[in-house]
Design a protein around this motif. Sequence first.
Motif, PDB file in Angstrom:
ATOM      1  N   VAL A  26      24.784 -18.316 126.740  1.00  0.00           N
ATOM      2  CA  VAL A  26      25.711 -16.963 126.681  1.00  0.00           C
ATOM      3  C   VAL A  26      26.967 -17.433 125.926  1.00  0.00           C
ATOM      4  N   VAL A  27      27.544 -16.521 125.090  1.00  0.00           N
ATOM      5  CA  VAL A  27      28.935 -16.564 124.403  1.00  0.00           C
ATOM      6  C   VAL A  27      30.060 -16.106 125.361  1.00  0.00           C
ATOM      7  N   SER A  28      31.164 -16.557 125.279  1.00  0.00           N
ATOM      8  CA  SER A  28      32.235 -15.924 125.752  1.00  0.00           C
ATOM      9  C   SER A  28      33.270 -15.801 124.671  1.00  0.00           C
ATOM     10  N   MET A  29      33.146 -14.620 124.074  1.00  0.00           N
ATOM     11  CA  MET A  29      34.185 -14.525 122.891  1.00  0.00           C
ATOM     12  C   MET A  29      35.840 -14.901 123.370  1.00  0.00           C
ATOM     13  N   SER A  30      36.054 -14.410 124.591  1.00  0.00           N
ATOM     14  CA  SER A  30      37.421 -14.713 124.816  1.00  0.00           C
ATOM     15  C   SER A  30      37.743 -16.061 125.329  1.00  0.00           C
ATOM     16  N   ARG A  31      36.779 -16.786 125.539  1.00  0.00           N
ATOM     17  CA  ARG A  31      37.038 -18.142 125.686  1.00  0.00           C
ATOM     18  C   ARG A  31      36.755 -19.175 124.216  1.00  0.00           C
ATOM     19  N   GLY A  32      35.984 -18.474 123.156  1.00  0.00           N
ATOM     20  CA  GLY A  32      35.594 -19.155 122.009  1.00  0.00           C
ATOM     21  C   GLY A  32      34.607 -20.284 122.202  1.00  0.00           C
ATOM     22  N   SER A  33      33.847 -19.840 123.204  1.00  0.00           N
ATOM     23  CA  SER A  33      33.048 -20.908 123.803  1.00  0.00           C
ATOM     24  C   SER A  33      31.200 -20.382 123.782  1.00  0.00           C
ATOM     25  N   VAL A  34      30.327 -21.300 123.707  1.00  0.00           N
ATOM     26  CA  VAL A  34      29.031 -20.985 123.975  1.00  0.00           C
ATOM     27  C   VAL A  34      28.838 -21.653 125.581  1.00  0.00           C
ATOM     28  N   LEU A  35      28.268 -21.134 126.252  1.00  0.00           N
ATOM     29  CA  LEU A  35      28.113 -21.627 127.720  1.00  0.00           C
ATOM     30  C   LEU A  35      26.622 -21.792 128.128  1.00  0.00           C
ATOM     31  N   VAL A  36      26.154 -22.647 128.677  1.00  0.00           N
ATOM     32  CA  VAL A  36      24.761 -23.088 129.202  1.00  0.00           C
ATOM     33  C   VAL A  36      24.884 -23.055 130.755  1.00  0.00           C
ATOM     34  N   THR A  42      25.524 -21.970 137.503  1.00  0.00           N
ATOM     35  CA  THR A  42      26.550 -22.744 137.345  1.00  0.00           C
ATOM     36  C   THR A  42      26.503 -23.132 135.917  1.00  0.00           C
ATOM     37  N   VAL A  43      28.105 -23.321 135.212  1.00  0.00           N
ATOM     38  CA  VAL A  43      28.158 -23.623 133.925  1.00  0.00           C
ATOM     39  C   VAL A  43      27.924 -25.392 133.687  1.00  0.00           C
ATOM     40  N   ALA A  44      26.836 -25.379 133.138  1.00  0.00           N
ATOM     41  CA  ALA A  44      26.161 -26.814 132.961  1.00  0.00           C
ATOM     42  C   ALA A  44      26.965 -27.446 131.635  1.00  0.00           C
ATOM     43  N   VAL A  45      27.265 -26.704 130.601  1.00  0.00           N
ATOM     44  CA  VAL A  45      27.533 -27.390 129.590  1.00  0.00           C
ATOM     45  C   VAL A  45      28.451 -26.111 128.758  1.00  0.00           C
ATOM     46  N   GLU A  46      29.408 -26.610 128.118  1.00  0.00           N
ATOM     47  CA  GLU A  46      30.390 -25.633 127.284  1.00  0.00           C
ATOM     48  C   GLU A  46      30.867 -26.164 126.018  1.00  0.00           C
ATOM     49  N   TYR A  47      30.492 -25.431 124.954  1.00  0.00           N
ATOM     50  CA  TYR A  47      30.575 -25.889 123.527  1.00  0.00           C
ATOM     51  C   TYR A  47      31.618 -24.972 123.092  1.00  0.00           C
ATOM     52  N   ARG A  48      32.741 -25.560 122.521  1.00  0.00           N
ATOM     53  CA  ARG A  48      33.787 -24.844 121.890  1.00  0.00           C
ATOM     54  C   ARG A  48      33.465 -24.540 120.448  1.00  0.00           C
ATOM     55  N   VAL A  49      33.475 -23.303 120.081  1.00  0.00           N
ATOM     56  CA  VAL A  49      33.202 -22.978 118.444  1.00  0.00           C
ATOM     57  C   VAL A  49      34.331 -22.079 117.949  1.00  0.00           C
ATOM     58  N   GLU A  50      35.458 -21.789 118.812  1.00  0.00           N
ATOM     59  CA  GLU A  50      36.667 -21.131 118.520  1.00  0.00           C
ATOM     60  C   GLU A  50      36.255 -19.654 118.070  1.00  0.00           C
ATOM     61  N   GLY A  51      37.492 -18.964 117.967  1.00  0.00           N
ATOM     62  CA  GLY A  51      37.276 -17.796 117.229  1.00  0.00           C
ATOM     63  C   GLY A  51      36.645 -16.929 118.034  1.00  0.00           C
ATOM     64  N   GLY A  52      35.859 -16.050 117.672  1.00  0.00           N
ATOM     65  CA  GLY A  52      35.045 -15.074 118.443  1.00  0.00           C
ATOM     66  C   GLY A  52      33.411 -14.950 118.416  1.00  0.00           C
ATOM     67  N   PRO A  53      32.897 -16.052 119.123  1.00  0.00           N
ATOM     68  CA  PRO A  53      31.427 -15.950 119.047  1.00  0.00           C
ATOM     69  C   PRO A  53      30.939 -14.638 119.653  1.00  0.00           C
ATOM     70  N   ASN A  54      30.176 -14.039 118.895  1.00  0.00           N
ATOM     71  CA  ASN A  54      29.561 -12.715 119.238  1.00  0.00           C
ATOM     72  C   ASN A  54      28.046 -12.530 119.690  1.00  0.00           C
ATOM     73  N   GLY A  55      27.410 -13.572 119.045  1.00  0.00           N
ATOM     74  CA  GLY A  55      25.949 -13.232 119.403  1.00  0.00           C
ATOM     75  C   GLY A  55      25.125 -14.736 119.231  1.00  0.00           C
ATOM     76  N   LEU A  56      23.964 -14.847 119.847  1.00  0.00           N
ATOM     77  CA  LEU A  56      23.372 -16.088 119.998  1.00  0.00           C
ATOM     78  C   LEU A  56      21.859 -16.116 119.720  1.00  0.00           C
ATOM     79  N   ALA A  57      21.505 -17.132 119.139  1.00  0.00           N
ATOM     80  CA  ALA A  57      20.069 -17.294 118.901  1.00  0.00           C
ATOM     81  C   ALA A  57      19.290 -18.532 118.963  1.00  0.00           C
ATOM     82  N   LEU A  58      18.373 -18.661 119.776  1.00  0.00           N
ATOM     83  CA  LEU A  58      17.876 -19.995 119.641  1.00  0.00           C
ATOM     84  C   LEU A  58      16.780 -20.313 118.533  1.00  0.00           C
ATOM     85  N   GLY A  59      16.900 -21.444 117.824  1.00  0.00           N
ATOM     86  CA  GLY A  59      16.122 -21.881 116.735  1.00  0.00           C
ATOM     87  C   GLY A  59      14.932 -22.380 117.072  1.00  0.00           C
ATOM     88  N   PRO A  60      13.883 -22.247 116.012  1.00  0.00           N
ATOM     89  CA  PRO A  60      12.475 -23.109 116.404  1.00  0.00           C
ATOM     90  C   PRO A  60      12.874 -24.544 116.441  1.00  0.00           C
TER      91      PRO A  60
END
Length: 285
Positions: A26-36, A42-60
């Motif tokens: 899931v993304v957190s716009m206010s944290r500028g992160s993608v959370l797994v 439990t938050v297992a992983v947090e990726y910092r992407v900065e700005g406002g991550p708004n949507g997310l998709a898993l690629g093939p």
Amino acid sequence: MDVTLLADGLGFTEGPTLLPDNRIAVVSMSRGSVLVLDRDGTVAVEYRVEGGPNGLALGPDGALYVAQNGGIWAARASAEPGVQVIRNGEVSYLATGMDAPNDLTFGPDGRLWVTDSREEVDFAHPESALPGRVWAVDVDSGAAELMLEGPVFVNGIAFDGGRLFLTETVSGRVTAYDLTPEPRATAAPVFTIVDGHPDGLAIDDTGRLWVATTSGDRIDVIGSGGVLEERHRLETGSMPTNICCGPAGSGEFYVAAAGAGSVLRLTGPAPAPFPRRTPSSSPGA
């Protein structure tokens, strides 16, 4: 359906995505992160992407693709608008040149389709807003092709076979486009939500649309022929922004509830599958 809390304290959540190991990203716009999130929330992983991550998709390819709105809303920092990719833990840009990407999904052509809301909109005066856009991005080259332009504040996006579904948050419309041969020529309204504003959406195994209705604090389920079949109420102030289907046949859904800073799990009877639509299906079918 039963509604349970999977995780909270996540900030302004958006874009829930099921991963191959049945965890939820899931993304957190206010944290500028993608959370797994693990299955227990439990938050297992947090990726910092900065700005406002708004949507997310898993690629093939197993990478995560992020609609980065640049920090235009619900964010604490700015970043270059565009599509980011998280691969092997590293964050980079796949495409730029957009104004405020909102949501994204892979299409039947293998490209990544992206809604571009472009700007904050005065809901009382939408006539002054920039027309929304939809882009299709080649994930190998990063080349972006403008596919649609017009609906104000185009937002959620999903495919069912060769049909593209979009939500238009200001007007409340859910619209379908047949991609054969030209999406501009075959737009067909599916449903109009008159007592709330649609945001993200998902399509279940039966072809029904599950629409996150933000200001209505609920999930609206639209069936064949544009019939409103169900409404699932959430807590007041939860502000659902998007939804994804859980594991196949589970009857589960996961909702990003931005107002509560949480992710919710919806559970109910597993739907009975039916034959999928073909790309040649009429948008009004």
